[in-house]
Structures are given as C-alpha cells and as structure tokens.
Design a protein around this motif. Structure first.
Motif, PDB file in Angstrom:
ATOM      1  N   PHE A 164       3.203  41.618 -17.275  1.00 15.59           N
ATOM      2  CA  PHE A 164       2.690  41.199 -15.752  1.00 15.59           C
ATOM      3  C   PHE A 164       2.501  42.295 -15.049  1.00 15.59           C
ATOM      4  N   GLU A 165       3.034  43.530 -15.174  1.00 11.35           N
ATOM      5  CA  GLU A 165       2.386  44.574 -14.516  1.00 11.35           C
ATOM      6  C   GLU A 165       1.274  45.227 -14.733  1.00 11.35           C
ATOM      7  N   GLY A 166       0.619  44.879 -16.097  1.00 14.15           N
ATOM      8  CA  GLY A 166      -0.690  45.210 -16.456  1.00 14.15           C
ATOM      9  C   GLY A 166      -1.725  44.058 -16.393  1.00 14.15           C
ATOM     10  N   ALA A 167      -1.172  42.892 -16.267  1.00 21.87           N
ATOM     11  CA  ALA A 167      -2.080  41.717 -15.945  1.00 21.87           C
ATOM     12  C   ALA A 167      -2.145  41.032 -14.754  1.00 21.87           C
ATOM     13  N   GLN A 168      -1.519  42.046 -13.971  1.00 19.34           N
ATOM     14  CA  GLN A 168      -1.400  41.076 -12.306  1.00 19.34           C
ATOM     15  C   GLN A 168      -2.717  41.245 -11.550  1.00 19.34           C
ATOM     16  N   PHE A 169      -3.700  41.926 -12.262  1.00 17.63           N
ATOM     17  CA  PHE A 169      -5.095  41.842 -11.548  1.00 17.63           C
ATOM     18  C   PHE A 169      -5.393  40.260 -11.841  1.00 17.63           C
ATOM     19  N   VAL A 170      -5.228  39.931 -12.721  1.00 16.84           N
ATOM     20  CA  VAL A 170      -5.829  38.519 -12.893  1.00 16.84           C
ATOM     21  C   VAL A 170      -5.058  37.456 -11.960  1.00 16.84           C
ATOM     22  N   HIS A 171      -3.925  37.568 -11.964  1.00 16.62           N
ATOM     23  CA  HIS A 171      -2.936  36.867 -10.898  1.00 16.62           C
ATOM     24  C   HIS A 171      -3.592  37.247  -9.456  1.00 16.62           C
ATOM     25  N   PHE A 172      -3.813  38.179  -9.157  1.00 14.35           N
ATOM     26  CA  PHE A 172      -4.412  38.657  -7.884  1.00 14.35           C
ATOM     27  C   PHE A 172      -5.612  37.588  -7.547  1.00 14.35           C
ATOM     28  N   LEU A 173      -6.366  37.742  -8.454  1.00 16.52           N
ATOM     29  CA  LEU A 173      -7.633  36.874  -8.182  1.00 16.52           C
ATOM     30  C   LEU A 173      -7.489  35.489  -8.006  1.00 16.52           C
ATOM     31  N   LEU A 174      -6.531  34.792  -8.196  1.00 15.00           N
ATOM     32  CA  LEU A 174      -6.184  33.449  -8.071  1.00 15.00           C
ATOM     33  C   LEU A 174      -6.273  33.262  -6.437  1.00 15.00           C
ATOM     34  N   GLY A 175      -5.832  34.354  -5.756  1.00 15.45           N
ATOM     35  CA  GLY A 175      -6.153  34.031  -4.283  1.00 15.45           C
ATOM     36  C   GLY A 175      -7.643  33.585  -3.718  1.00 15.45           C
ATOM     37  N   PRO A 176      -8.398  34.651  -4.106  1.00 15.89           N
ATOM     38  CA  PRO A 176      -9.801  34.649  -3.690  1.00 15.89           C
ATOM     39  C   PRO A 176     -10.208  33.347  -4.341  1.00 15.89           C
ATOM     40  N   ALA A 177     -10.030  33.150  -5.716  1.00 14.57           N
ATOM     41  CA  ALA A 177     -10.763  31.824  -6.322  1.00 14.57           C
ATOM     42  C   ALA A 177      -9.994  30.500  -5.525  1.00 14.57           C
ATOM     43  N   THR A 178      -9.004  30.451  -4.979  1.00 15.34           N
ATOM     44  CA  THR A 178      -8.572  29.484  -4.292  1.00 15.34           C
ATOM     45  C   THR A 178      -9.305  29.192  -2.931  1.00 15.34           C
ATOM     46  N   VAL A 179      -9.682  30.406  -2.266  1.00 10.50           N
ATOM     47  CA  VAL A 179     -10.282  30.329  -1.211  1.00 10.50           C
ATOM     48  C   VAL A 179     -11.624  29.719  -1.225  1.00 10.50           C
ATOM     49  N   CYS A 180     -12.395  30.180  -2.615  1.00 11.32           N
ATOM     50  CA  CYS A 180     -13.817  29.580  -2.818  1.00 11.32           C
ATOM     51  C   CYS A 180     -13.560  28.316  -2.959  1.00 11.32           C
ATOM     52  N   LEU A 181     -12.705  27.357  -3.143  1.00  9.60           N
ATOM     53  CA  LEU A 181     -12.679  25.959  -3.199  1.00  9.60           C
ATOM     54  C   LEU A 181     -13.312  25.307  -2.155  1.00  9.60           C
ATOM     55  N   ALA A 182     -13.420  25.942  -1.109  1.00 14.37           N
ATOM     56  CA  ALA A 182     -14.073  25.411   0.455  1.00 14.37           C
ATOM     57  C   ALA A 182     -15.588  25.122  -0.186  1.00 14.37           C
ATOM     58  N   LEU A 183     -16.110  26.037  -0.936  1.00 16.79           N
ATOM     59  CA  LEU A 183     -17.445  25.811  -1.300  1.00 16.79           C
ATOM     60  C   LEU A 183     -17.938  24.434  -1.887  1.00 16.79           C
ATOM     61  N   PRO A 184     -17.490  24.098  -2.838  1.00 17.97           N
ATOM     62  CA  PRO A 184     -17.726  22.347  -3.152  1.00 17.97           C
ATOM     63  C   PRO A 184     -17.490  21.571  -2.140  1.00 17.97           C
ATOM     64  N   LEU A 185     -16.519  21.789  -1.336  1.00 11.49           N
ATOM     65  CA  LEU A 185     -16.285  20.823  -0.219  1.00 11.49           C
ATOM     66  C   LEU A 185     -17.238  20.801   0.638  1.00 11.49           C
ATOM     67  N   TYR A 186     -17.815  21.991   1.106  1.00 12.81           N
ATOM     68  CA  TYR A 186     -19.202  22.150   1.882  1.00 12.81           C
ATOM     69  C   TYR A 186     -20.289  21.737   1.244  1.00 12.81           C
ATOM     70  N   LEU A 187     -20.627  22.002   0.146  1.00 10.87           N
ATOM     71  CA  LEU A 187     -21.835  21.402  -0.456  1.00 10.87           C
ATOM     72  C   LEU A 187     -21.818  19.758  -0.635  1.00 10.87           C
ATOM     73  N   ASN A 188     -20.476  19.084  -0.562  1.00 11.84           N
ATOM     74  CA  ASN A 188     -20.628  17.715  -0.742  1.00 11.84           C
ATOM     75  C   ASN A 188     -19.930  17.190   0.388  1.00 11.84           C
ATOM     76  N   LEU A 189     -20.202  17.743   1.842  1.00  6.12           N
ATOM     77  CA  LEU A 189     -19.598  17.189   2.832  1.00  6.12           C
ATOM     78  C   LEU A 189     -20.087  15.836   3.107  1.00  6.12           C
ATOM     79  N   GLY A 190     -21.432  15.521   2.682  1.00  6.57           N
ATOM     80  CA  GLY A 190     -21.756  14.295   2.937  1.00  6.57           C
ATOM     81  C   GLY A 190     -21.374  13.129   2.072  1.00  6.57           C
ATOM     82  N   HIS A 191     -21.117  13.450   0.808  1.00  6.58           N
ATOM     83  CA  HIS A 191     -20.420  12.391  -0.033  1.00  6.58           C
ATOM     84  C   HIS A 191     -19.030  12.071   0.475  1.00  6.58           C
ATOM     85  N   VAL A 192     -18.323  13.156   0.915  1.00  2.00           N
ATOM     86  CA  VAL A 192     -17.010  13.375   1.125  1.00  2.00           C
ATOM     87  C   VAL A 192     -16.788  12.339   2.571  1.00  2.00           C
ATOM     88  N   ARG A 193     -17.715  12.487   3.740  1.00  2.00           N
ATOM     89  CA  ARG A 193     -17.605  11.457   4.664  1.00  2.00           C
ATOM     90  C   ARG A 193     -17.770  10.256   4.374  1.00  2.00           C
TER      91      ARG A 193
END
Length: 238
Positions: A67-96
């Motif tokens: 894990f000490e060596g591969a934790q950079f992949v774990h770190f990227l989970l945070g930014p990837a989660t934030v990026c989930l706002a993009l499909p929500l924004y792009l499909n806002l009309g369908h969501v409404r």
C-alpha cells in the motif's frame, strides 16, 4: 552473482514497483476482459485484485508494504469522486424530468443496502467495529472509508467490503436486469450506480453511455445519502 531474492527485496522497498504492478495487473485484467467479449465474470478489477493478491502471497510481501507503494492510486479516488458531478451536470435536464422516480429509487436502494447488511450481520452475531464497517459498504470507497472512520469502524475492512460489493454488483447487474426485462438505460444505470458504486459504474459505461451517466449520478447521490443513513441505522443496532 547477486542473489535474485536480494534483488527482489531491494526493489520492493521502492514505491514505483508496486504502483507499476498495480497498473500492469489492471491492464492484464482488462486484456482478459476484452478477450472474453466483455463477459461480466471477467471483471478487470476482480482479475487485477487476484493478480496482486497472488503476487503478494507468492513473494511474502505485507499489504502495508504494497500500500505504501500503490497509495497514489488510492489518492486518485478522491478527485475521481469529485468528477462525478460532471455527469450530473450534463444530464441535469433528464434528472429534473425524472426527479421523483429517482428520489424514490435512491431512498429504496440506499436504505436497503444499509439495513440489509447490518440486519444480516447483527443476526449472525457481528457487533462493534465490524458492524460499523459494514454500514457504508455500498458507497464509493473514499466516502465509505470516511464514514467508517466516523462510526468507529475499520477502514481497511470497509475498503475490502466496498470492492466486493462493487465486483459482485458489476458481475450480476447485466444478467439480472436482463432477466427482469428492464430496458430503460437510465433506470439500469441509476440502479447500478446506487448498488455497485464505482465498479458498477465502470461496467455501465462499457455497456451504454446513457447508463454510465446515470450510474455516475446514482453513485454520487447514494454516497451523500449513505453518509446520512448509515449512522442513523447503525444506532438502531447498537
């Protein structure tokens, strides 16, 4: 002549080898996935886990070292989660337009995931930190780990449960939804995202773009709702 075991011991002390091993394991898993015609049972995440697990077991490498060596992949989970706002924004009309059905599905799916996991574990005698670790297992990993820590759970166990939930969901979702006769890609994707978070969302994206977008929406909304429901439901079992 330098002993091979000595060379391996030296290499494993650096972070690069385990990061490289993680990437190569996923590439190998993805290759197998494509060779099988994207069969659900050949999920690349599952195959990568099996490869890394076999490597760690075969070399006697502790998980903490890996894990000490591969934790950079774990770190990227945070930014990837934030990026989930993009499909929500792009499909806002369908969501409404589908807001009420989506809210109902979100409440049912999130509540079922938390209550069923805790109820089954509690009935089997599970208590304390292990029970708390189960509560957020259907949320995406960064959120689930944070919730587990707040509830007094074991983050490492929660991470493993999150992966298992996602892999099982990604494998079962397509044949199950086909058997149910569900053809609306929005509903299929949303259900997948709520039940199987990131791994399921990746599977939905491979099947259909609309399904992938709604899976991302379902995963993001479920992460928020799980953060609210998990402490409340866990309190009922303590």
């Amino acid at each position: 002549m330098i002993d091979a075991a000595l060379i391996w011991s030296y290499l494993t002390q650096g972070s690069l080898i385990w990061l490289t091993a993680t990437i190569l394991a996923f590439v190998a898993g993805d290759w197998c996935f494509r060779r099988t015609g994207r069969a659900p049972w050949a999920n690349p995440v599952m195959l990568a886990i099996l490869i890394i697990g076999a490597l760690l077991l075969g070399t006697g490498t502790p998980y903490t070292t890996y894990f000490e060596g591969a934790q950079f992949v774990h770190f990227l989970l945070g930014p990837a989660t934030v990026c989930l706002a993009l499909p929500l924004y792009l499909n806002l009309g369908h969501v409404r337009r589908a807001a009420l059905p989506m809210i109902a599905a979100l409440l049912a799916g999130s509540a079922t995931a938390v209550v069923s996991a805790l109820a089954i574990a509690w009935a089997m005698g599970v208590r304390g930190g292990v029970l708390a670790s189960l509560a957020p297992k259907s949320a995406t990993a960064p959120v689930a780990i944070g919730i587990s820590q707040q509830l007094g759970g074991e983050p490492t166990l929660t991470a493993a449960l999150v992966l298992l939930t996602g892999i099982i969901g990604a494998i079962a979702v397509t044949p199950m939804l086909n058997a149910l006769g569900l053809t609306d890609w929005r509903a299929r994707g949303f259900a997948t995202g709520v039940a199987a978070h990131g791994v399921g969302t990746a599977r939905a994206l491979q099947v259909n773009e609309t399904a992938g977008a709604f899976a991302g929406i379902g995963m993001a909304l479920n992460a928020v709702l799980t953060g609210i429901l998990a402490p409340l439901v866990l309190h009922l079992f303590q």
